[in-house]
Scaffold this active site. Structure first.
Site, mmCIF file in Angstrom:
data_model
loop_
_atom_site.group_PDB
_atom_site.id
_atom_site.type_symbol
_atom_site.label_atom_id
_atom_site.label_comp_id
_atom_site.label_asym_id
_atom_site.label_seq_id
_atom_site.Cartn_x
_atom_site.Cartn_y
_atom_site.Cartn_z
ATOM 1 N N SER A 143 0.867 -1.184 0.000
ATOM 2 C CA SER A 143 0.000 0.000 0.000
ATOM 3 C C SER A 143 0.900 1.230 0.000
ATOM 4 O O SER A 143 2.085 1.141 0.373
ATOM 5 C CB SER A 143 -0.856 0.005 1.280
ATOM 6 O OG SER A 143 -1.493 1.246 1.463
ATOM 7 N N TYR A 156 -2.108 -1.087 10.430
ATOM 8 C CA TYR A 156 -2.043 -1.225 8.965
ATOM 9 C C TYR A 156 -0.745 -0.628 8.432
ATOM 10 O O TYR A 156 -0.056 -1.238 7.615
ATOM 11 C CB TYR A 156 -3.264 -0.513 8.365
ATOM 12 C CG TYR A 156 -3.471 -0.727 6.885
ATOM 13 C CD1 TYR A 156 -4.179 -1.838 6.410
ATOM 14 C CD2 TYR A 156 -3.006 0.191 5.944
ATOM 15 C CE1 TYR A 156 -4.403 -2.021 5.056
ATOM 16 C CE2 TYR A 156 -3.222 0.008 4.594
ATOM 17 C CZ TYR A 156 -3.929 -1.106 4.156
ATOM 18 O OH TYR A 156 -4.142 -1.286 2.807
#
Ligand code: NAD
Length: 261
Positions: A143, A156
């Site tokens: 990401s 995350y």
């Protein structure tokens, strides 16, 4: 790009980006192992449709990747049917949004287990076969949060930075072997994972869905357009090509300019 005769395992491929990656690889002729959670009947429809549309072998294993034995069962399944793993796409992931001091420890553990530790486990188990055959592709769907941070995404961001680091190590350890390992770093992609964040924003700010989507994009993504799962599927296919044979240990952004700021 012809991937006929190659076998690909795509984790978290019952939805979103993983499903699009599986479709893109199947469209180039690769046999596919699907994995993920969801309704058994809907997954069987997906599996059968993918196999029928592209004339490839498609199987499914519903391993839960939140524990190492899930990854072990999944890799063992792929090594039995279709018989090996040439392409490993580590895509399964979850999100939890909360400030650090209110972040539930159980959610931290789950995000780290699924988004980071599972990548380590599938990789360590798939690598020996790839090395023995002298060809392999590992694509980790990380990401932009593997490169930069956003508030309230402690687990995350930590997990995705970990995936980018692990990608570099595996790239070094496999350099020159015919195996490559790269991370893909998408910005916003409108999948169920992000729809949940759009819905939360709409609720907090009292917005309709379209306005919430626009505001979400405006805060981070200069293009003000979502990256599509299909674009990420095509990038993954490119990473499987000979043209990408010397790309390894890298982190490739596809983020509408997010990390250029
Ligand atoms: P999604 O929710 O649509 O898909 C996630 C997939 O992971 C599903 O198939 C789900 O069943 C599977 N999964 C979840 N928990 C699992 C578990 N315990 N065991 C096995 N499978 C599990 O989400 P998505 O947006 O397609 O996300 C896919 C990946 O892309 C994730 O790693 C995510 O972090 C990453 N990503 C997404 C975006 C985005 O904007 N959507 C941006 C950057 C990175």
């Amino acid at each position: 790009m012809d991937l006929k005769g190659k076998a690909a395992l795509v984790t978290g491929s019952t939805s979103g980006i993983g499903l699009a990656v599986a479709r893109a690889l199947a469209a180039r002729g690769a046999d596919i192992v699907l994995n993920g959670l969801g309704d058994a009947g809907a997954i069987e429809d997906l599996r059968a449709t993918l196999a029928h549309e592209h004339g490839v072998r498609v199987s499914f294993h519903g391993a839960d990747l939140s524990a190492p034995d899930g990854a072990e069962a999944l890799v063992a399944h792929a090594q039995a049917d279709p018989g090996r793993i040439d392409i490993l796409v580590n895509n399964a992931g979850i999100q939890h949004v909360a400030p650090v001091e209110a972040f539930p420890a159980e959610r931290w553990d789950a995000v780290i287990a699924i988004n980071l530790s599972a990548v380590f486990h599938t990789t360590r188990l798939a690598l020996p076969g790839m090395k023995a055959r002298g060809w392999g592709r590992i694509v980790n769907i990380a990401s932009v949060h593997g490169l930069v941070a956003s508030a309230h995404k402690a687990a995350y961001v930590a997990a995705k930075h970990g995936v980018v680091g692990l990608t570099k190590v595996v790239g070094l350890e496999t350099a020159g072997s015919g195996v490559t390992c790269n991370a893909v770093c998408p910005g916003w992609v409108l999948t169920p994972l992000v729809q949940a964040q759009v819905d939360a924003l709409a609720q907090i700010r009292g917005l309709d869905g379209a306005t919430a989507r626009r505001q979400l994009l405006e805060e981070k993504q200069p293009s003000r357009q979502f990256v599509t799962p299909e674009q990420l599927g095509d990038l993954t296919v490119f990473l499987c090509s000979d043209a990408a044979a010397q790309m390894t240990g890298s982190a490739l952004v596809m983020d509408g300019g997010w990390t250029a700021q």
